[in-house]
Design a protein around this motif. Structure first.
Motif, PDB file in Angstrom:
ATOM      1  N   ILE A   1      80.374  55.570  66.297  1.00 25.89           N
ATOM      2  CA  ILE A   1      79.483  55.810  67.627  1.00 25.89           C
ATOM      3  C   ILE A   1      78.672  56.899  67.390  1.00 25.89           C
ATOM      4  CG2 ILE A   1      79.209  56.161  70.054  1.00 25.89           C
ATOM      5  CD1 ILE A   1      81.407  54.240  70.544  1.00 25.89           C
ATOM      6  N   HIS A   2      79.187  57.991  66.922  1.00 23.31           N
ATOM      7  CA  HIS A   2      78.617  59.108  66.982  1.00 23.31           C
ATOM      8  C   HIS A   2      78.306  59.740  65.583  1.00 23.31           C
ATOM      9  CE1 HIS A   2      79.286  60.554  71.361  1.00 23.31           C
ATOM     10  NE2 HIS A   2      80.363  60.078  71.288  1.00 23.31           N
ATOM     11  N   LYS A   3      78.918  59.346  64.744  1.00 20.53           N
ATOM     12  CA  LYS A   3      78.474  59.791  63.325  1.00 20.53           C
ATOM     13  C   LYS A   3      77.648  58.734  62.505  1.00 20.53           C
ATOM     14  CE  LYS A   3      78.963  62.883  59.955  1.00 20.53           C
ATOM     15  NZ  LYS A   3      78.234  64.312  60.230  1.00 20.53           N
ATOM     16  N   LYS A   4      78.051  57.470  62.452  1.00 14.74           N
ATOM     17  CA  LYS A   4      77.593  56.348  61.692  1.00 14.74           C
ATOM     18  C   LYS A   4      76.723  55.646  62.727  1.00 14.74           C
ATOM     19  CE  LYS A   4      78.421  55.346  58.105  1.00 14.74           C
ATOM     20  NZ  LYS A   4      77.845  56.094  56.970  1.00 14.74           N
TER      21      LYS A   4
ATOM     22  N   THR B   1      78.222  47.473  64.219  1.00 17.11           N
ATOM     23  CA  THR B   1      79.064  46.859  63.551  1.00 17.11           C
ATOM     24  C   THR B   1      80.488  47.190  63.357  1.00 17.11           C
ATOM     25  OG1 THR B   1      77.516  45.975  62.067  1.00 17.11           O
ATOM     26  CG2 THR B   1      79.623  45.396  61.209  1.00 17.11           C
ATOM     27  N   GLY B   2      80.588  48.623  63.282  1.00 21.03           N
ATOM     28  CA  GLY B   2      81.911  49.296  63.185  1.00 21.03           C
ATOM     29  C   GLY B   2      82.456  49.213  64.560  1.00 21.03           C
ATOM     30  N   VAL B   3      81.777  49.216  65.779  1.00 20.14           N
ATOM     31  CA  VAL B   3      82.289  49.013  67.024  1.00 20.14           C
ATOM     32  C   VAL B   3      82.838  47.884  67.150  1.00 20.14           C
ATOM     33  CG1 VAL B   3      81.766  49.235  69.414  1.00 20.14           C
ATOM     34  CG2 VAL B   3      80.844  50.747  68.013  1.00 20.14           C
ATOM     35  N   VAL B   4      82.177  46.621  66.662  1.00 22.09           N
ATOM     36  CA  VAL B   4      82.729  45.330  66.893  1.00 22.09           C
ATOM     37  C   VAL B   4      83.904  45.083  66.118  1.00 22.09           C
ATOM     38  CG1 VAL B   4      82.092  42.924  66.036  1.00 22.09           C
ATOM     39  CG2 VAL B   4      80.385  44.398  67.102  1.00 22.09           C
TER      40      VAL B   4
ATOM     41  N   LYS C   1      75.507  58.398  81.784  1.00 18.46           N
ATOM     42  CA  LYS C   1      76.599  58.858  81.014  1.00 18.46           C
ATOM     43  C   LYS C   1      77.995  58.499  81.736  1.00 18.46           C
ATOM     44  CE  LYS C   1      77.337  63.050  79.587  1.00 18.46           C
ATOM     45  NZ  LYS C   1      77.136  64.588  79.457  1.00 18.46           N
ATOM     46  N   GLY C   2      77.925  57.997  83.123  1.00 21.44           N
ATOM     47  CA  GLY C   2      79.022  57.222  83.596  1.00 21.44           C
ATOM     48  C   GLY C   2      79.160  56.094  83.386  1.00 21.44           C
ATOM     49  N   GLU C   3      78.108  55.472  83.509  1.00 23.71           N
ATOM     50  CA  GLU C   3      78.214  53.767  83.452  1.00 23.71           C
ATOM     51  C   GLU C   3      78.249  53.103  81.998  1.00 23.71           C
ATOM     52  OE1 GLU C   3      78.446  51.753  85.925  1.00 23.71           O
ATOM     53  OE2 GLU C   3      78.212  53.395  87.347  1.00 23.71           O
ATOM     54  N   CYS C   4      77.678  53.830  81.146  1.00 24.82           N
ATOM     55  CA  CYS C   4      77.516  53.493  79.364  1.00 24.82           C
ATOM     56  C   CYS C   4      78.766  53.484  79.114  1.00 24.82           C
ATOM     57  CB  CYS C   4      76.768  54.483  78.931  1.00 24.82           C
ATOM     58  SG  CYS C   4      76.541  54.133  77.021  1.00 24.82           S
ATOM     59  N   VAL C   5      79.230  52.440  78.452  1.00 26.95           N
ATOM     60  CA  VAL C   5      80.543  52.247  77.431  1.00 26.95           C
ATOM     61  C   VAL C   5      80.406  52.434  76.249  1.00 26.95           C
ATOM     62  CG1 VAL C   5      81.608  50.700  79.647  1.00 26.95           C
ATOM     63  CG2 VAL C   5      80.343  49.754  77.503  1.00 26.95           C
ATOM     64  N   SER C   6      79.244  53.054  75.728  1.00 27.36           N
ATOM     65  CA  SER C   6      79.187  53.249  74.333  1.00 27.36           C
ATOM     66  C   SER C   6      79.263  52.102  73.348  1.00 27.36           C
ATOM     67  CB  SER C   6      80.141  54.462  73.856  1.00 27.36           C
ATOM     68  OG  SER C   6      79.913  55.551  74.771  1.00 27.36           O
ATOM     69  N   CYS C   7      78.840  51.061  73.831  1.00 27.07           N
ATOM     70  CA  CYS C   7      78.992  49.975  72.897  1.00 27.07           C
ATOM     71  C   CYS C   7      77.922  49.744  71.796  1.00 27.07           C
ATOM     72  CB  CYS C   7      78.698  48.513  73.899  1.00 27.07           C
ATOM     73  SG  CYS C   7      77.177  48.301  74.437  1.00 27.07           S
ATOM     74  N   ALA C   8      77.041  50.673  71.855  1.00 23.29           N
ATOM     75  CA  ALA C   8      76.145  50.852  70.788  1.00 23.29           C
ATOM     76  C   ALA C   8      75.320  49.813  70.432  1.00 23.29           C
ATOM     77  CB  ALA C   8      76.684  51.123  69.547  1.00 23.29           C
TER      78      ALA C   8
END
Length: 419
Positions: free
Chosen positions: A70-73, A77-80, A402-409
Motif C-alpha cells: 500500500i505505502h511503498k509499491k 494487485t498486491g492487496v488482492v 483517515k477513519g473510514e478508508c480501509v486502504s483497499c488501494a
C-alpha cells in the motif's frame, strides 16, 4: 510483476498446506476399538503453542506485506493477493478463529474476570492490528481480515449510499460494540463470535439461520461495499478511531493533487473527502454559543441513554444462562409443567434454588450498572456524531477519510499522477 505475484501466492498456499498437514500429524485423531465415531465439533480445536505462534507470525507477515504494497509499491494487485491468502488461511483453514474482531471480547473478559487468562494469541490478534493501524492506517482491513476479504470477492457493481444513511447506519457498530463489551464483561456470551455471519461459512457448519444471514451479507456486498465492516463490525470502529491519528496513511496521489476529479467517485466505500471551499469564519460569539449548547446536549443524551437502556437491563440479562434458568425455576409449576433439560441438569448439580437466585441477583445487578454505562456510551456516540456534523473543516485536495478508508488501494489507479 504478475508472475511474481503468482509465485508468491503459490509459496504462501504451500506454507498453509504444510502447516495444516503438520498439525494433523502432530495431533492425530485417536482410534477407538469399540467402533466409536468421532463427532464433528462446531468449534475449531485448540491450537498447540507452536501453531498459535505460526498464526501470529503469519498475521505480522501479512500486515507487513500489505503495508508495503500500500505505502511503498502502491499496488492494488498486491492487496488482492494478500487478501486472497488471508481469506484462505485465516478464513477457511483457520476457520475464522482466532479472529481480531472477536478478540475484543477476550480482552474485555480478561479485564473484568481475574480468573480468566486470555490466550496470548488472542491478545496478539487484538493488539497487533491496532499497532499497525496507529502507524499506517487500516491496512489490516485492506486485506488481512478474512471477513473483509470475503465481502470484497463479491463486490461487482458498487453503488453509493446517501450520506445521511451512512451516518445513521454507522451508529450500529458502536451499539454492537457496547453490547459485546457488556455481555463479555458479565461472562454471559461472546456475541460477536456467536453471530458472526461468515464464520459458519468458513467452517461449513453454519445453521440455516446464520447461513441465511451470511448469504444476505454477501448478496448485499455485490452492490454495497463491505456492509458488515462498515455498518456492524465492532472492531472496525476501534480501528476507525486509531486510524484517525495514524502517523502515515494511504494517499490517493504520491505527489500534489492536480484537482482532476478522476478519483472523485472511485471509492466504493465513499471514503474520499472532496475539497471544501473557504468558508467565512464563524464569529467568536456564535462559536461560544454552539460550544456551550453541545456541552449541555451531550451530557443530557448520556443521561437519557443510560436511563432508557437501564430500564431494559432485565431483558438484556435474559441472555445469561443463569439468569434465564433462575427465571424459569421461579415460574416453574410442577403440577402443570414438565421440567426442561436445563432444570433437570440443575437438579443434579447439587446446588440449591437459593444459591442460583443469589447468583442471578448478582448478575442482574451487574447488568443494571452495565446497562447504564451502555446507554451513556450510546448517548455519547450520538452526541459526538451530532457535534461532528456542525464541525467545519477546510480542505484543498481530494483526501481519503483517515477513519473510514480501509486502504483497499482502489483509488490509486484513477490518479494520473501514478502513471
Amino acid at each position: 510483476m504478475k508472475k511474481i505475484f503468482s509465485i508468491f501466492s503459490l509459496i504462501l498456499l504451500s506454507i498453509v498446506d504444510f502447516v495444516a498437514f503438520a498439525q494433523t500429524q502432530r495431533f492425530p485423531r485417536p482410534e477407538f476399538e469399540s467402533g466409536y465415531t468421532q463427532p464433528v465439533t462446531s468449534m475449531p480445536e485448540p491450537r498447540a503453542g507452536i501453531f498459535a505462534l505460526v498464526d501470529v507470525l503469519l498475521l505480522i507477515a501479512a500486515l507487513s506485506l500489505i503495508t508495503w504494497f500500500i505505502h511503498k509499491k502502491r499496488s492494488r494487485t498486491g492487496v488482492v493477493v494478500t487478501s486472497l491468502f488471508s481469506l484462505v488461511y485465516f478464513g477457511f483453514l483457520r476457520e475464522g478463529c482466532v479472529c481480531s474482531v472477536g478478540s475484543v471480547q477476550n480482552v474485555v473478559l480478561a479485564l473484568f474476570n481475574p480468573g480468566y487468562h486470555i490466550p496470548l494469541s488472542a491478545l496478539a490478534f487484538f493488539v497487533i492490528p491496532l499497532v499497525y493501524t496507529l502507524f499506517f492506517g487500516r491496512t489490516f482491513c485492506a486485506g488481512v481480515c478474512p471477513l473483509g476479504a470475503v465481502q470484497d470477492v463479491f463486490l461487482l457493481r458498487p453503488v453509493s449510499l446517501k450520506k445521511w444513511l451512512q451516518k445513521v447506519l454507522g451508529l450500529i457498530p458502536w451499539i454492537y460494540l457496547g453490547l459485546a463489551i457488556l455481555y463479555a464483561a458479565t461472562g454471559t456470551d461472546f456475541i460477536i463470535c456467536r453471530y458472526d455471519p461468515f464464520v459458519g461459512i468458513f467452517r461449513f457448519n453454519a445453521t440455516f439461520f446464520m447461513f441465511a444471514i451470511g448469504a444476505a451479507f454477501l448478496l448485499i456486498s455485490v452492490f454495497i461495499a463491505r456492509p458488515y465492516c462498515r455498518f456492524l463490525c465492532p472492531y472496525g470502529v476501534i480501528l476507525n478511531l486509531v486510524s484517525r491519528v495514524s502517523k502515515k496513511h494511504l494517499t490517493i496521489t504520491p505527489a500534489s493533487c492536480i484537482q482532476c476529479k478522476l478519483c472523485e467517485n472511485s471509492c466504493p466505500l465513499d471514503a474520499i473527502n472532496k475539497p471544501v471551499e473557504v468558508k467565512q469564519m464563524e464569529d467568536k460569539r456564535s462559536a461560544t454559543r454552539r460550544f456551550i449548547l453541545l456541552g449541555m446536549i451531550i451530557p443530557a443524551l448520556m443521561i437519557i441513554g443510560g436511563w432508557v437502556v437501564s430500564n431494559f437491563h432485565e431483558n438484556l440479562a435474559m441472555v445469561n444462562s443463569k439468569v434465564r434458568l433462575a427465571n424459569e425455576l421461579l415460574h416453574f409449576d410442577s403440577n402443570t409443567m414438565e421440567e426442561s433439560l436445563e432444570i433437570e441438569g440443575f437438579r443434579t448439580s447439587g446446588k440449591t434454588n437459593e444459591e442460583l437466585y443469589l447468583e442471578s441477583a448478582t448478575i442482574l445487578k451487574q447488568f443494571y450498572y452495565g446497562s447504564w454505562m451502555l446507554g451513556a456510551f450510546v448517548g455519547l456516540v450520538f452526541g459526538l456524531s451530532l457535534a461532528g456534523l456542525t464541525r467545519y473543516k477546510y480542505r484543498e485536495d481530494y483526501e481519503p477519510d483517515k477513519g473510514e478508508c480501509v486502504s483497499c488501494a482502489r483509488c490509486l489507479k484513477y490518479c494520473p499522477v501514478e502513471k
